[in-house]
Motif scaffolding. Structure first.
Motif, PDB file in Angstrom:
ATOM      1  N   SER A 109      62.167  87.787  39.321  1.00  0.00           N
ATOM      2  CA  SER A 109      61.783  88.123  37.950  1.00  0.00           C
ATOM      3  C   SER A 109      61.688  86.863  37.098  1.00  0.00           C
ATOM      4  O   SER A 109      62.542  85.971  37.208  1.00  0.00           O
ATOM      5  CB  SER A 109      62.846  89.064  37.357  1.00  0.00           C
ATOM      6  N   ALA A 110      60.668  86.823  36.254  1.00  0.00           N
ATOM      7  CA  ALA A 110      60.558  85.682  35.329  1.00  0.00           C
ATOM      8  C   ALA A 110      61.731  85.664  34.358  1.00  0.00           C
ATOM      9  O   ALA A 110      62.022  84.639  33.735  1.00  0.00           O
ATOM     10  CB  ALA A 110      59.240  85.757  34.565  1.00  0.00           C
ATOM     11  N   GLN A 111      62.424  86.801  34.248  1.00  0.00           N
ATOM     12  CA  GLN A 111      63.568  86.881  33.324  1.00  0.00           C
ATOM     13  C   GLN A 111      64.881  86.502  34.008  1.00  0.00           C
ATOM     14  O   GLN A 111      65.960  86.611  33.420  1.00  0.00           O
ATOM     15  CB  GLN A 111      63.695  88.310  32.783  1.00  0.00           C
ATOM     16  N   CYS A 133      60.229  92.408  45.305  1.00  0.00           N
ATOM     17  CA  CYS A 133      59.090  91.757  44.652  1.00  0.00           C
ATOM     18  C   CYS A 133      58.500  92.692  43.607  1.00  0.00           C
ATOM     19  O   CYS A 133      58.019  93.783  43.958  1.00  0.00           O
ATOM     20  CB  CYS A 133      58.007  91.430  45.668  1.00  0.00           C
ATOM     21  N   ARG A 135      55.666  93.692  40.643  1.00  0.00           N
ATOM     22  CA  ARG A 135      54.206  93.563  40.406  1.00  0.00           C
ATOM     23  C   ARG A 135      53.930  94.140  39.028  1.00  0.00           C
ATOM     24  O   ARG A 135      54.795  94.708  38.392  1.00  0.00           O
ATOM     25  CB  ARG A 135      53.401  94.321  41.463  1.00  0.00           C
ATOM     26  N   GLY A 138      56.337  94.627  35.956  1.00  0.00           N
ATOM     27  CA  GLY A 138      57.689  94.472  36.499  1.00  0.00           C
ATOM     28  C   GLY A 138      58.221  95.759  37.095  1.00  0.00           C
ATOM     29  O   GLY A 138      57.462  96.677  37.429  1.00  0.00           O
ATOM     30  N   SER A 153      64.587  83.698  38.963  1.00  0.00           N
ATOM     31  CA  SER A 153      63.275  83.176  38.556  1.00  0.00           C
ATOM     32  C   SER A 153      63.047  81.853  39.257  1.00  0.00           C
ATOM     33  O   SER A 153      63.951  81.021  39.342  1.00  0.00           O
ATOM     34  CB  SER A 153      63.254  82.963  37.041  1.00  0.00           C
ATOM     35  N   ILE A 154      61.822  81.623  39.756  1.00  0.00           N
ATOM     36  CA  ILE A 154      61.565  80.322  40.403  1.00  0.00           C
ATOM     37  C   ILE A 154      60.989  79.320  39.410  1.00  0.00           C
ATOM     38  O   ILE A 154      60.679  78.191  39.782  1.00  0.00           O
ATOM     39  CB  ILE A 154      60.658  80.438  41.653  1.00  0.00           C
ATOM     40  N   TYR A 157      57.410  80.259  34.201  1.00  0.00           N
ATOM     41  CA  TYR A 157      56.012  80.669  34.149  1.00  0.00           C
ATOM     42  C   TYR A 157      55.964  82.074  34.724  1.00  0.00           C
ATOM     43  O   TYR A 157      56.925  82.512  35.356  1.00  0.00           O
ATOM     44  CB  TYR A 157      55.112  79.717  34.958  1.00  0.00           C
ATOM     45  N   VAL A 158      54.853  82.755  34.506  1.00  0.00           N
ATOM     46  CA  VAL A 158      54.763  84.140  34.978  1.00  0.00           C
ATOM     47  C   VAL A 158      53.765  84.220  36.125  1.00  0.00           C
ATOM     48  O   VAL A 158      52.601  83.851  35.980  1.00  0.00           O
ATOM     49  CB  VAL A 158      54.360  85.090  33.824  1.00  0.00           C
ATOM     50  N   GLY A 161      53.019  88.323  40.875  1.00  0.00           N
ATOM     51  CA  GLY A 161      53.866  89.167  41.710  1.00  0.00           C
ATOM     52  C   GLY A 161      55.033  88.375  42.262  1.00  0.00           C
ATOM     53  O   GLY A 161      55.027  87.143  42.248  1.00  0.00           O
ATOM     54  N   GLY A 162      56.040  89.085  42.774  1.00  0.00           N
ATOM     55  CA  GLY A 162      57.236  88.424  43.277  1.00  0.00           C
ATOM     56  C   GLY A 162      57.090  87.848  44.676  1.00  0.00           C
ATOM     57  O   GLY A 162      58.006  87.183  45.170  1.00  0.00           O
TER      58      GLY A 162
HETATM   59  N1  SAM Z   1      56.548  91.388  32.334  1.00  0.00           N
HETATM   60  C1  SAM Z   1      57.194  90.363  33.095  1.00  0.00           C
HETATM   61  C2  SAM Z   1      57.757  89.308  32.159  1.00  0.00           C
HETATM   62  O1  SAM Z   1      57.126  89.032  31.130  1.00  0.00           O
HETATM   63  O2  SAM Z   1      58.817  88.742  32.455  1.00  0.00           O
HETATM   64  C3  SAM Z   1      56.245  89.675  34.067  1.00  0.00           C
HETATM   65  C4  SAM Z   1      55.853  90.523  35.219  1.00  0.00           C
HETATM   66  S1  SAM Z   1      54.995  89.628  36.444  1.00  0.00           S
HETATM   67  C5  SAM Z   1      53.329  89.785  35.943  1.00  0.00           C
HETATM   68  C6  SAM Z   1      55.072  90.616  37.882  1.00  0.00           C
HETATM   69  C7  SAM Z   1      56.181  90.252  38.847  1.00  0.00           C
HETATM   70  O3  SAM Z   1      56.018  88.913  39.301  1.00  0.00           O
HETATM   71  C8  SAM Z   1      57.580  90.285  38.305  1.00  0.00           C
HETATM   72  O4  SAM Z   1      58.100  91.597  38.284  1.00  0.00           O
HETATM   73  C9  SAM Z   1      58.333  89.396  39.280  1.00  0.00           C
HETATM   74  O5  SAM Z   1      58.721  90.088  40.439  1.00  0.00           O
HETATM   75  C10 SAM Z   1      57.276  88.374  39.638  1.00  0.00           C
HETATM   76  N2  SAM Z   1      57.446  87.123  38.901  1.00  0.00           N
HETATM   77  C11 SAM Z   1      56.678  86.663  37.905  1.00  0.00           C
HETATM   78  N3  SAM Z   1      57.075  85.465  37.481  1.00  0.00           N
HETATM   79  C12 SAM Z   1      58.144  85.138  38.237  1.00  0.00           C
HETATM   80  C13 SAM Z   1      59.009  84.002  38.267  1.00  0.00           C
HETATM   81  N4  SAM Z   1      58.856  82.984  37.442  1.00  0.00           N
HETATM   82  N5  SAM Z   1      59.995  83.993  39.190  1.00  0.00           N
HETATM   83  C14 SAM Z   1      60.173  85.034  40.036  1.00  0.00           C
HETATM   84  N6  SAM Z   1      59.387  86.128  40.046  1.00  0.00           N
HETATM   85  C15 SAM Z   1      58.378  86.186  39.156  1.00  0.00           C
END
Ligand code: SAM
Length: 298
Positions: A109-111, A133, A135, A138, A153-154, A157-158, A161-162
């Motif tokens: 998760s980006a969070q 993961c 998509r 979230g 989070s890695i 940035y967003v 997908g995971g």
């Molecule tokens: N609404 C979310 C937010 O603003 O934090 C972003 C969702 S993102 C489009 C879809 C998925 O990509 C996330 O649920 C997560 O699994 C993965 N993802 C996106 N950024 C990531 C990050 N920096 N590190 C890890 N996973 C990420």
């Protein structure tokens, strides 16, 4: 070590892990990576894994039921108890799965908390890790609350997908699993690695008490970035390899490499210097480099 990945794109993974160290680690039976198709845990004719967000807003959310079923298929139920707020704030131990033997469940998760080399080391001590993961927008938050030991989070940035994040985590963790790298010591002499004393204590203990492990011309990174590397030819496109690397004087090479580690860290990641293991000599080098940089700027 075993990694299970729950994803709507299981086909993403085989290609990623068919190369280099990770392929060899799997072939040697040191690491197992299994991707599970989330759609296999749906029951409608469209195999729906997502739905609209409560409260309105953009995008779709991964539904909780298929994720819970996918976890159940791996023998993973909800955590023993819901975490208290204090526990949620203290999500700092990779091993905090509440039931002994329960694999650690990680939500990409980006969070999430930032994925670091230190955390990769912690995860490499576990027997089994399950990666979820996300998509779309979230994952339904109740999956996080009920099943996950950690959000990861890695980077700031967003991604869409995971899956890429899961691949990054698996790669960084599996190379720290004992036996995966041909030369056990090589993971020690890289960016973010341990300081000399720790390397000596760790590998030294394995090789017999008191044995010296840090090669004469190297330094453990001690939380800094790696130094620059060069190979043949000694001259390329008009640039010569630094003379010090050609003279065979290990002491000089060691000192030059340490200075380069400090220089590079100061340039690209000054934040790392705050927690790095710096000797008195390192601190003097750092002062000199800073002073030199100031003169250059003026
Ligand atoms: N609404 C979310 C937010 O603003 O934090 C972003 C969702 S993102 C489009 C879809 C998925 O990509 C996330 O649920 C997560 O699994 C993965 N993802 C996106 N950024 C990531 C990050 N920096 N590190 C890890 N996973 C990420």
């Amino acid at each position: 070590m075993r990694f299970d990945v729950i994803t709507i794109f299981p086909g993403f993974f085989p290609g990623v892990f068919q190369h280099g160290i990770v392929r060899r680690a799997q072939a040697a039976g040191l690491v197992t990576i299994e991707a599970h198709d989330l759609r296999a845990f749906t029951h409608d004719k469209h195999r729906s894994v997502d739905d609209r967000p409560f409260g309105g807003g953009e995008g779709m959310i991964l539904k909780p039921e298929p994720l819970a079923e996918a976890l159940a298929s791996l023998g993973i139920g909800p955590k023993a108890s819901l975490p208290t707020l204090a526990q949620t704030a203290r999500k700092d131990a990779a091993t905090e799965s509440e039931r002994p033997g329960r694999p650690s469940v990680i939500l990409l998760s980006a969070q999430g908390r930032p994925f670091t080399h230190a955390l990769a080391r912690e995860l490499a001590c576990l027997e089994r890790v399950v990666l979820l993961c996300g998509r779309y927008e979230g994952v339904d938050e109740r999956i996080n609350q009920l099943f996950c030991d950690m959000e990861l989070s890695i980077g700031d940035y967003v991604l869409s997908g995971g899956e890429l994040a899961a691949a990054v985590v698996i790669d960084a963790v599996m190379r720290l699993v004992p036996g995966v790298l041909g030369n056990e010591a090589s993971a020690e002499f890289e960016s973010f690695g341990a300081p000399d004393a720790e390397i000596d204590a760790g590998i030294g203990a394995e090789n017999g008490a008191g044995s010296e492990c840090v090669p004469r011309s190297q330094h453990g990174a001690g939380g800094l970035l790696d130094y620059p590397h060069y190979t043949r030819p000694a001259e390329f496109a008009g640039l010569r390899v630094p003379e010090v690397l050609l003279n065979g004087d290990h002491q000089q090479i060691r000192r030059w490499r340490r200075e380069q580690q400090i220089r590079k860290t100061l340039l690209n990641r000054p934040d790392l210097l705050e927690h790095a293991a710096l000797s008195v000599e390192d601190r003097e080098l750092l002062r000199n480099i800073r002073a030199w940089n100031e003169v250059r700027v003026r």
